[in-house]
Design a protein around this motif. Structure first.
Motif, PDB file in Angstrom:
ATOM      1  N   VAL A 127      24.852  43.726  -6.689  1.00 58.05           N
ATOM      2  CA  VAL A 127      24.833  42.287  -7.037  1.00 58.05           C
ATOM      3  C   VAL A 127      24.322  41.542  -5.918  1.00 58.05           C
ATOM      4  O   VAL A 127      23.573  40.592  -6.310  1.00 58.05           O
ATOM      5  CB  VAL A 127      26.515  42.127  -6.866  1.00 58.05           C
ATOM      6  CG1 VAL A 127      26.395  40.431  -7.535  1.00 58.05           C
ATOM      7  CG2 VAL A 127      27.035  42.906  -8.125  1.00 58.05           C
TER       8      VAL A 127
ATOM      9  N   LYS B 120      35.764  35.573  -9.802  1.00 57.23           N
ATOM     10  CA  LYS B 120      36.538  35.197 -11.075  1.00 57.23           C
ATOM     11  C   LYS B 120      37.939  35.329 -10.702  1.00 57.23           C
ATOM     12  O   LYS B 120      38.417  36.166  -9.992  1.00 57.23           O
ATOM     13  CB  LYS B 120      35.923  35.991 -12.427  1.00 57.23           C
ATOM     14  CG  LYS B 120      34.540  36.206 -12.533  1.00 57.23           C
ATOM     15  CD  LYS B 120      34.131  37.011 -13.690  1.00 57.23           C
ATOM     16  CE  LYS B 120      32.567  37.620 -13.602  1.00 57.23           C
ATOM     17  NZ  LYS B 120      32.105  36.541 -14.053  1.00 57.23           N
TER      18      LYS B 120
ATOM     19  N   TYR C  90      27.401  37.930 -14.497  1.00 55.93           N
ATOM     20  CA  TYR C  90      28.134  38.684 -13.656  1.00 55.93           C
ATOM     21  C   TYR C  90      29.274  39.399 -14.520  1.00 55.93           C
ATOM     22  O   TYR C  90      29.835  38.638 -15.202  1.00 55.93           O
ATOM     23  CB  TYR C  90      28.786  37.924 -12.719  1.00 55.93           C
ATOM     24  CG  TYR C  90      27.559  37.177 -11.619  1.00 55.93           C
ATOM     25  CD1 TYR C  90      27.145  37.992 -10.547  1.00 55.93           C
ATOM     26  CD2 TYR C  90      27.391  35.920 -11.847  1.00 55.93           C
ATOM     27  CE1 TYR C  90      26.288  37.283  -9.768  1.00 55.93           C
ATOM     28  CE2 TYR C  90      26.478  35.432 -10.907  1.00 55.93           C
ATOM     29  CZ  TYR C  90      25.919  35.927  -9.923  1.00 55.93           C
ATOM     30  OH  TYR C  90      24.886  35.392  -9.011  1.00 55.93           O
ATOM     31  N   TYR C  91      29.469  40.676 -14.183  1.00 56.50           N
ATOM     32  CA  TYR C  91      30.367  41.298 -14.980  1.00 56.50           C
ATOM     33  C   TYR C  91      31.047  42.303 -14.017  1.00 56.50           C
ATOM     34  O   TYR C  91      30.800  42.480 -12.900  1.00 56.50           O
ATOM     35  CB  TYR C  91      29.768  41.982 -16.029  1.00 56.50           C
ATOM     36  CG  TYR C  91      28.785  41.583 -16.960  1.00 56.50           C
ATOM     37  CD1 TYR C  91      29.359  41.152 -18.375  1.00 56.50           C
ATOM     38  CD2 TYR C  91      27.551  41.203 -16.807  1.00 56.50           C
ATOM     39  CE1 TYR C  91      28.572  40.116 -19.172  1.00 56.50           C
ATOM     40  CE2 TYR C  91      26.904  40.609 -17.656  1.00 56.50           C
ATOM     41  CZ  TYR C  91      27.301  40.222 -18.924  1.00 56.50           C
ATOM     42  OH  TYR C  91      26.552  39.331 -19.908  1.00 56.50           O
ATOM     43  N   TYR C  92      32.374  42.873 -14.806  1.00 64.24           N
ATOM     44  CA  TYR C  92      33.079  43.837 -14.018  1.00 64.24           C
ATOM     45  C   TYR C  92      33.391  45.046 -14.903  1.00 64.24           C
ATOM     46  O   TYR C  92      33.866  44.906 -16.029  1.00 64.24           O
ATOM     47  CB  TYR C  92      34.582  43.102 -13.490  1.00 64.24           C
ATOM     48  CG  TYR C  92      35.435  43.741 -12.738  1.00 64.24           C
ATOM     49  CD1 TYR C  92      35.060  44.021 -11.310  1.00 64.24           C
ATOM     50  CD2 TYR C  92      36.585  44.271 -13.112  1.00 64.24           C
ATOM     51  CE1 TYR C  92      35.782  44.772 -10.516  1.00 64.24           C
ATOM     52  CE2 TYR C  92      37.496  44.900 -12.147  1.00 64.24           C
ATOM     53  CZ  TYR C  92      37.148  45.026 -10.811  1.00 64.24           C
ATOM     54  OH  TYR C  92      37.772  46.006 -10.049  1.00 64.24           O
ATOM     55  N   THR C  93      33.112  46.240 -14.202  1.00 65.93           N
ATOM     56  CA  THR C  93      33.089  47.513 -15.159  1.00 65.93           C
ATOM     57  C   THR C  93      34.456  48.054 -15.185  1.00 65.93           C
ATOM     58  O   THR C  93      34.517  49.183 -15.940  1.00 65.93           O
ATOM     59  CB  THR C  93      32.067  48.247 -14.524  1.00 65.93           C
ATOM     60  OG1 THR C  93      32.632  48.837 -12.933  1.00 65.93           O
ATOM     61  CG2 THR C  93      30.453  47.940 -14.297  1.00 65.93           C
TER      62      THR C  93
ATOM     63  N   THR D  76      24.378  47.346 -10.011  1.00 67.04           N
ATOM     64  CA  THR D  76      25.367  47.233  -9.254  1.00 67.04           C
ATOM     65  C   THR D  76      25.337  46.564  -7.786  1.00 67.04           C
ATOM     66  O   THR D  76      26.140  46.200  -7.143  1.00 67.04           O
ATOM     67  CB  THR D  76      26.028  48.609  -9.071  1.00 67.04           C
ATOM     68  OG1 THR D  76      25.137  49.545  -8.386  1.00 67.04           O
ATOM     69  CG2 THR D  76      26.406  49.224 -10.581  1.00 67.04           C
TER      70      THR D  76
ATOM     71  N   THR E 236      30.597  34.568 -17.403  1.00 62.70           N
ATOM     72  CA  THR E 236      29.883  35.418 -16.933  1.00 62.70           C
ATOM     73  C   THR E 236      28.870  34.718 -15.791  1.00 62.70           C
ATOM     74  O   THR E 236      28.036  35.404 -15.230  1.00 62.70           O
ATOM     75  CB  THR E 236      28.822  35.934 -18.003  1.00 62.70           C
ATOM     76  OG1 THR E 236      28.348  34.781 -18.734  1.00 62.70           O
ATOM     77  CG2 THR E 236      29.672  36.619 -18.934  1.00 62.70           C
TER      78      THR E 236
ATOM     79  N   SER F 267      36.015  40.157  -7.676  1.00 58.34           N
ATOM     80  CA  SER F 267      34.633  39.985  -7.595  1.00 58.34           C
ATOM     81  C   SER F 267      33.768  40.777  -8.665  1.00 58.34           C
ATOM     82  O   SER F 267      33.845  41.978  -8.574  1.00 58.34           O
ATOM     83  CB  SER F 267      33.975  40.188  -6.160  1.00 58.34           C
ATOM     84  OG  SER F 267      34.392  39.134  -5.389  1.00 58.34           O
ATOM     85  N   SER F 268      32.788  40.402  -9.175  1.00 58.67           N
ATOM     86  CA  SER F 268      31.995  41.035 -10.050  1.00 58.67           C
ATOM     87  C   SER F 268      31.136  42.505  -9.281  1.00 58.67           C
ATOM     88  O   SER F 268      31.006  42.033  -8.346  1.00 58.67           O
ATOM     89  CB  SER F 268      30.976  40.240 -10.886  1.00 58.67           C
ATOM     90  OG  SER F 268      31.586  38.976 -11.467  1.00 58.67           O
ATOM     91  N   ASP F 269      30.947  43.396 -10.083  1.00 52.73           N
ATOM     92  CA  ASP F 269      30.323  44.405  -9.438  1.00 52.73           C
ATOM     93  C   ASP F 269      29.199  45.113 -10.288  1.00 52.73           C
ATOM     94  O   ASP F 269      28.566  45.962 -10.039  1.00 52.73           O
ATOM     95  CB  ASP F 269      31.495  45.782  -9.463  1.00 52.73           C
ATOM     96  CG  ASP F 269      31.745  46.260 -10.721  1.00 52.73           C
ATOM     97  OD1 ASP F 269      31.514  45.850 -11.872  1.00 52.73           O
ATOM     98  OD2 ASP F 269      32.659  47.244 -10.619  1.00 52.73           O
TER      99      ASP F 269
ATOM    100  N   LYS G  87      30.252  34.831 -10.194  1.00 54.15           N
ATOM    101  CA  LYS G  87      30.497  36.083  -9.306  1.00 54.15           C
ATOM    102  C   LYS G  87      31.936  36.562  -8.995  1.00 54.15           C
ATOM    103  O   LYS G  87      32.436  37.445  -9.233  1.00 54.15           O
ATOM    104  CB  LYS G  87      29.652  36.090  -7.883  1.00 54.15           C
ATOM    105  CG  LYS G  87      29.778  37.532  -7.216  1.00 54.15           C
ATOM    106  CD  LYS G  87      28.691  37.693  -6.334  1.00 54.15           C
ATOM    107  CE  LYS G  87      28.977  36.750  -5.171  1.00 54.15           C
ATOM    108  NZ  LYS G  87      27.887  36.763  -3.928  1.00 54.15           N
TER     109      LYS G  87
END
Length: 243
Positions: free
Chosen positions: A133, A230, A160-163, A131, A225, A46-48, A228
């Motif tokens: 979300v 992925k 939505y992205y993931y760090t 962050t 993107t 899940s995107s953070d 949320k």
């Protein structure tokens, strides 16, 4: 007696052909004394981090009055976002963009008569990166409440992205490599041989798609993107020496 002998010969022929067919299947996997396999590594996550953009504008024949209206809308938007729990440091307003508006004039017979000045249109955008979300996602859906405050706000879909992609890639490469190694061992076992040393390893393209989506992989890599949740995947092609 002769018929019985023919049946025995026929049975032996079937057994021999089965052996050769099985060997030919193995030989397809053994290329020039090597075993070539491709393994897959997949991870759901899940995107953070969420990035959300919106824009607003003001129009007036007088530039100063248009700017006053835009500034007032900006203050209303900022107050609205902070009242929803968004930190000021996460709210970034762009510079104001100014456009001159023109009106095209036509004669009753349809002939074009030219243009005349019709005022100014000022545009400004705002971006929220956070962050938190779920919180920002909910605000993006409720932002039409600004209409009740006299602000015409145009909202874009959140991205939505993931760090922690670097760590995720390492995990997937490990899974893909292990998957390929297990496949290679099975092929070696089936062929009656042993798995030799690893001669080469080639990593495939990193792909990120929405979970349970119908997105296709691309040669250059897919980077979703809009979702949320992925799924990330990668392949590893390994070549082992066959013993």
């Amino acid at each position: 007696m002769k018929g019985h002998l023919n049946a025995i010969i026929f049975g032996i022929a079937i057994i021999i052909s089965s052996i050769f067919l099985g060997k030919s299947y193995v030989d397809r996997k053994l290329v020039n004394g090597t075993i070539q396999v491709t393994g897959l590594g997949k991870v759901d996550f899940s995107s953070d981090l969420i990035v959300w953009d919106g824009r607003f504008n003001a129009e007036n024949i007088n530039l100063q009055q248009a700017f006053v209206k835009l500034k007032k809308d900006k203050e209303i938007i900022q107050e609205y976002l902070t009242s929803k729990g968004v930190s000021l440091e996460n709210i970034v307003f762009s510079a104001v963009n100014t456009e001159q508006q023109v009106k095209r004039n036509y004669a009753p017979n349809g002939n074009y008569l030219g243009e005349e000045f019709a005022g100014y249109k000022l545009n400004q955008s705002v971006q929220i990166e956070s962050t938190e979300v779920v919180k920002i996602e909910n605000i993006s859906r409720e932002v039409t409440e600004l209409l009740n405050k006299g602000v015409q706000f145009y909202s874009e879909s959140p991205r939505y992205y993931y760090t922690k992609l670097a760590d995720l890639k390492i995990e997937m490469i490990s899974k893909a490599t292990e998957d390929a190694r297990v496949r290679a061992e099975k092929i070696a076992e089936f062929s009656g041989g042993k798995l030799g040393k690893l001669e080469s390893a080639k990593m495939g393209i990193f792909q990120i798609t929405g979970q349970n989506s119908t997105e296709n992989y691309s040669w250059g890599g897919t980077f979703n993107t809009s979702s949320k949740d992925k799924t990330a995947s990668i392949t590893m092609k390994l070549i082992y020496k066959a013993q």
